[in-house]
Design an enzyme around this catalytic site. Structure first.
Site, mmCIF file in Angstrom:
data_model
loop_
_atom_site.group_PDB
_atom_site.id
_atom_site.type_symbol
_atom_site.label_atom_id
_atom_site.label_comp_id
_atom_site.label_asym_id
_atom_site.label_seq_id
_atom_site.Cartn_x
_atom_site.Cartn_y
_atom_site.Cartn_z
ATOM 1 N N SER A 183 0.784 -1.222 0.000
ATOM 2 C CA SER A 183 0.000 0.000 0.000
ATOM 3 C C SER A 183 0.820 1.277 0.000
ATOM 4 O O SER A 183 0.327 2.329 -0.407
ATOM 5 C CB SER A 183 -0.946 0.008 1.206
ATOM 6 O OG SER A 183 -0.231 -0.076 2.425
ATOM 7 N N HIS A 211 -6.141 -3.614 -1.311
ATOM 8 C CA HIS A 211 -5.937 -2.549 -2.296
ATOM 9 C C HIS A 211 -6.060 -3.072 -3.723
ATOM 10 O O HIS A 211 -5.475 -2.481 -4.645
ATOM 11 C CB HIS A 211 -4.571 -1.898 -2.093
ATOM 12 C CG HIS A 211 -4.533 -0.952 -0.935
ATOM 13 N ND1 HIS A 211 -4.986 0.347 -1.006
ATOM 14 C CD2 HIS A 211 -4.115 -1.128 0.337
ATOM 15 C CE1 HIS A 211 -4.837 0.940 0.161
ATOM 16 N NE2 HIS A 211 -4.309 0.066 1.000
ATOM 17 N N LYS A 242 -12.597 0.096 1.101
ATOM 18 C CA LYS A 242 -11.870 0.793 0.041
ATOM 19 C C LYS A 242 -12.722 0.801 -1.228
ATOM 20 O O LYS A 242 -13.703 1.534 -1.305
ATOM 21 C CB LYS A 242 -10.498 0.160 -0.155
ATOM 22 C CG LYS A 242 -9.587 0.350 1.065
ATOM 23 C CD LYS A 242 -8.216 -0.247 0.884
ATOM 24 C CE LYS A 242 -7.263 0.136 2.014
ATOM 25 N NZ LYS A 242 -7.718 -0.263 3.363
#
Length: 398
Positions: A183, A211, A242
């Protein structure tokens, strides 16, 4: 008596003097590509809102309707009276999407990672972890009594060395653990090579794909789809916070027996309230949208490529890659202070970014981590680049 006040005050002063204090900026609007802070309206280039779903009207509507149908909270853990039909539906849908037998929900992916290792791996087992893995993986591994091995970031020769060491130590079970996307750097893990080595040594593979899920790979299933190993990864963890709506909640998706055992023994699952009904409903809608978000994924790729091209042309140092996480580097002894000053100057120009410095990243490797979104327009991207250029000139004179 509160005897440690002076020590804590001194530590805080050291952080401030080094230019490393992290200050939270309050938003006065919903999360979006365009936000309002207490200072001004701004373009938002620091959220994990990859598909632009955080304020999507269909998701907001689904969550609102769920408040009326399912109530505000569960007021209980799952095995007592904290499970609704939509919780089990979301687990089934997540498992199908990421290509696993089953899934189990947690209040966050931090809890999902923290609640996995102790259940599956004991003193006779080995956990082999990438050195740049997320803090939640590191903390979860620490909770286990398993033997711990660490390999250099994405270095397959070193991974082989650690697999050999685990084998020679007589490990009963061995698991290789990695982020799908690192990340702070935006690098993809070489999952195809990791799976090859794991299979050679009879090891399991566990990936935190927070991610990547929703937008990486042709169908948005994640890093294991991108690398062609959908059916070769044993455990996938991820977040609903996310790309999949940006709210809260996490999951473990894995073989049925793994999920069944986690449901019996995983402490963060057994002793934490169930994910709130409105979050579950919104996440179901977000997952539905992500499954058909080909246009958004293409827009995200275009925005990322454009930003990288323009920033390179402007003379900024970027870490290489193609992920929407794009670190703009400010190396050296004074880099942390410079990065923080540039970020502040950019907010004055209507662009919201955040500087990262030690201990989040190594000393001397400060950066502004820019995160592109499908909700950004081409004009937004160009405005962001110009703000970088102008802020750099203000702060450094160049």
């Amino acid at each position: 008596m509160y005897r440690i006040k002076d020590d804590l005050t001194a530590t805080l002063a050291e952080i401030e003097d080094a230019g490393l204090t992290k200050r939270e900026r309050e938003l006065t609007s919903p999360q979006s590509a365009h936000v309002t802070t207490q200072q001004a309206q701004a373009l938002n280039f620091c959220a994990n809102n990859y598909l632009g779903l955080a304020d999507h009207p269909e998701i907001v509507a689904a969550a609102s309707e769920a408040l009326q149908q399912w109530g505000f909270g569960m007021a209980s853990v799952r095995f007592i009276c904290g499970t609704q039909a939509q919780h089990t539906e979301l687990e089934r849908r997540i498992a199908d999407f990421v290509g696993q037998d089953a899934a189990i929900l947690y209040s966050s992916c931090f809890d999902a990672n923290g609640g996995t290792f102790e259940v599956l791996f004991g003193a006779e087992d080995a956990i082999i972890s990438d050195e740049l893995n997320h803090a939640s993986l590191i903390d979860g591994i620490r909770l286990s009594k398993a033997k711990r091995f660490r390999y250099k970031n994405a270095a397959m020769a070193d991974l082989r060395t650690q697999l050999e060491a685990a084998r020679d130590a007589g490990a009963r079970r061995t698991v290789v653990v990695t982020d799908g996307v690192f990340s702070m750097d935006g690098y993809y893990a070489p999952l195809d090579e990791i799976c090859d080595l794991a299979e050679e040594f009879g090891a399991l593979v566990m990936v935190d794909d927070s991610h990547a899920v929703g937008f990486v790979g042709d169908g948005g299933r994640g890093t294991h789809e991108l690398k062609g190993v959908l059916d070769r990864v044993d455990i996938v963890t991820g977040t609903l916070g996310k790309a999949l709506g940006g709210a809260s909640g996490g999951y473990v998706a894995a073989h049925q027996e793994i999920v069944d055992l986690l449901r019996q023994r995983s402490r963060p699952y057994l002793f934490s309230n169930a994910v709130a009904p409105s979050v579950v409903a919104g996440s179901l809608k977000a997952l539905e949208l992500a499954e058909t978000s080909n246009d958004q994924r293409k827009a995200l790729q275009r925005n990322t490529a454009l930003f990288r091209e323009l920033m390179t042309d402007a003379g900024f140092e970027l870490l290489p890659g193609s992920h929407p996480i794009t670190p703009v580097m400010f190396p050296g002894e004074d880099g942390a202070r410079t990065a923080a000053q540039v970020a502040d100057a950019m907010l004055q120009r209507g662009v919201y970014v955040i500087a990262f410095s030690y201990p989040v990243v190594p000393q001397g490797r400060a950066r502004i981590r820019v995160q592109l979104s499908a909700a950004h327009s081409e004009e937004d991207v160009r405005t962001c680049v110009q703000a970088f250029v102008d802020a750099r000139a203000e702060v450094t004179g160049s």
